[in-house]
Design a protein around this motif. Structure first.
Motif, short mmCIF file in Angstrom:
data_model
loop_
_atom_site.label_atom_id
_atom_site.label_comp_id
_atom_site.label_asym_id
_atom_site.label_seq_id
_atom_site.Cartn_x
_atom_site.Cartn_y
_atom_site.Cartn_z
N ILE A 42 0.88 -1.16 0.00
CA ILE A 42 0.00 0.00 0.00
C ILE A 42 0.92 1.21 0.00
CG2 ILE A 42 -1.79 1.24 1.27
CD1 ILE A 42 -1.76 -2.13 2.34
N ASP A 43 0.92 1.92 -1.12
CA ASP A 43 1.86 3.01 -1.34
C ASP A 43 1.12 4.35 -1.35
OD1 ASP A 43 3.89 4.71 -2.06
OD2 ASP A 43 4.33 3.73 -3.97
N ALA A 44 1.06 4.97 -0.18
CA ALA A 44 0.52 6.34 -0.11
C ALA A 44 1.64 7.24 -0.62
CB ALA A 44 0.11 6.70 1.31
N THR A 45 1.49 7.70 -1.84
CA THR A 45 2.60 8.33 -2.56
C THR A 45 3.12 9.60 -1.91
OG1 THR A 45 0.98 9.41 -4.01
CG2 THR A 45 1.94 7.32 -4.77
N ASN A 46 2.35 10.21 -1.03
CA ASN A 46 2.82 11.41 -0.36
C ASN A 46 3.32 11.14 1.06
OD1 ASN A 46 0.18 10.83 0.25
ND2 ASN A 46 -0.49 12.95 0.34
N LEU A 47 3.53 9.88 1.39
CA LEU A 47 4.15 9.52 2.66
C LEU A 47 5.57 9.02 2.37
CD1 LEU A 47 1.36 7.61 4.63
CD2 LEU A 47 2.05 10.01 4.82
N PRO A 48 6.50 9.16 3.33
CA PRO A 48 7.89 8.76 3.07
C PRO A 48 8.15 7.27 3.23
CG PRO A 48 7.71 9.73 5.23
CD PRO A 48 6.34 9.86 4.60
N PHE A 49 7.10 6.46 3.32
CA PHE A 49 7.29 5.02 3.42
C PHE A 49 6.10 4.32 2.80
CE2 PHE A 49 5.62 6.64 7.47
CZ PHE A 49 4.42 5.97 7.56
N ILE A 50 6.30 3.04 2.48
CA ILE A 50 5.20 2.20 2.01
C ILE A 50 4.78 1.30 3.16
CG2 ILE A 50 5.89 2.21 -0.42
CD1 ILE A 50 7.08 -0.62 0.07
N ILE A 51 3.59 0.75 3.04
CA ILE A 51 3.10 -0.21 4.03
C ILE A 51 2.91 -1.54 3.32
CG2 ILE A 51 1.20 -0.80 5.57
CD1 ILE A 51 0.86 2.22 6.03
N CYS A 52 3.43 -2.61 3.91
CA CYS A 52 3.34 -3.95 3.34
C CYS A 52 2.45 -4.80 4.24
CB CYS A 52 4.72 -4.57 3.24
SG CYS A 52 5.89 -3.60 2.28
N LEU A 53 1.48 -5.47 3.64
CA LEU A 53 0.53 -6.31 4.36
C LEU A 53 0.65 -7.74 3.87
CD1 LEU A 53 -2.09 -6.84 6.09
CD2 LEU A 53 -3.37 -6.28 4.00
N ARG A 54 0.77 -8.67 4.79
CA ARG A 54 0.63 -10.10 4.48
C ARG A 54 -0.53 -10.59 5.33
NH1 ARG A 54 5.15 -14.36 5.72
NH2 ARG A 54 3.98 -14.48 7.63
N PRO A 55 -1.67 -10.92 4.69
CA PRO A 55 -2.90 -11.18 5.43
C PRO A 55 -3.09 -12.61 5.90
CG PRO A 55 -3.38 -11.14 3.10
CD PRO A 55 -1.90 -10.88 3.24
N ASP A 56 -2.03 -13.26 6.34
CA ASP A 56 -2.14 -14.62 6.87
C ASP A 56 -2.94 -14.57 8.18
OD1 ASP A 56 -1.85 -17.12 8.00
OD2 ASP A 56 0.32 -17.19 7.73
N PRO A 57 -4.13 -15.19 8.24
CA PRO A 57 -4.95 -15.08 9.45
C PRO A 57 -4.27 -15.65 10.69
CG PRO A 57 -5.99 -16.55 7.84
CD PRO A 57 -4.75 -16.01 7.23
N LYS A 58 -3.33 -16.60 10.52
CA LYS A 58 -2.63 -17.16 11.67
C LYS A 58 -1.52 -16.23 12.17
CE LYS A 58 -3.55 -21.88 10.25
NZ LYS A 58 -3.00 -23.07 9.62
#
Length: 155
Positions: A42-58
């Protein structure tokens, strides 16, 4: 100013946040079956970082990275912070944002559509869960963000 925020502090908060959301809405990650071990950027282009999600429920993971490239990512969703917030808050239509190029989708579009459908199917919305996690300051910031972004799709 956002650059001075230490990434380990952000990551600690993001891990607690994803665990809170997973405990509150376990169906969210269960609905992503087949995509549990993929990384979503998830790349909010006006923030200085990206957010990475791995949706493993466990063992869901949510982490920030200053490196905008995430080589193992299955897909990337990019747009301004307020546009992405409006989308997860249910005020903006993701399809309209995609076709107007207010957001960009790269990679595994099936995974992105599955994520969108999972977000649409939860009770309430994920923006409210995030605001609730941060308490009164989070709710105030969400209310301010809702006031500065229009309710209709910005075309």
């Amino acid at each position: 100013m956002m650059r001075i925020i230490p990434i380990p502090l952000v990551n600690n908060t993001l891990m607690r946040l994803v665990n809170f959301i997973s405990a509150s809405e376990p169906r969210l990650f269960q609905r992503l079956e087949g995509h549990h071990h993929k990384w979503f950027v998830i790349d909010a282009t006006n923030l200085p970082f990206i957010i990475c999600l791995r949706p493993d429920p466990k063992s869901p993971r949510l982490k920030a990275s200053r490196n905008r490239d995430c080589p193992n990512a299955a897909c990337r969703i990019s747009g301004s912070f307020l546009t992405l917030l409006g989308m997860i808050d249910g005020r903006y239509d993701g399809d309209a944002l995609f076709f107007s190029r207010d957001i960009y989708i790269e990679g595994d579009t099936e995974a992105v559509v599955c994520l969108r459908n999972a977000l649409d199917d939860i009770d309430g919305n994920i923006a409210d869960y995030v605001a609730h996690f941060f308490g009164k300051p989070g709710k105030k910031i969400l209310n301010i963000a809702r006031k500065v972004t229009p309710h209709a799709h910005p075309t």
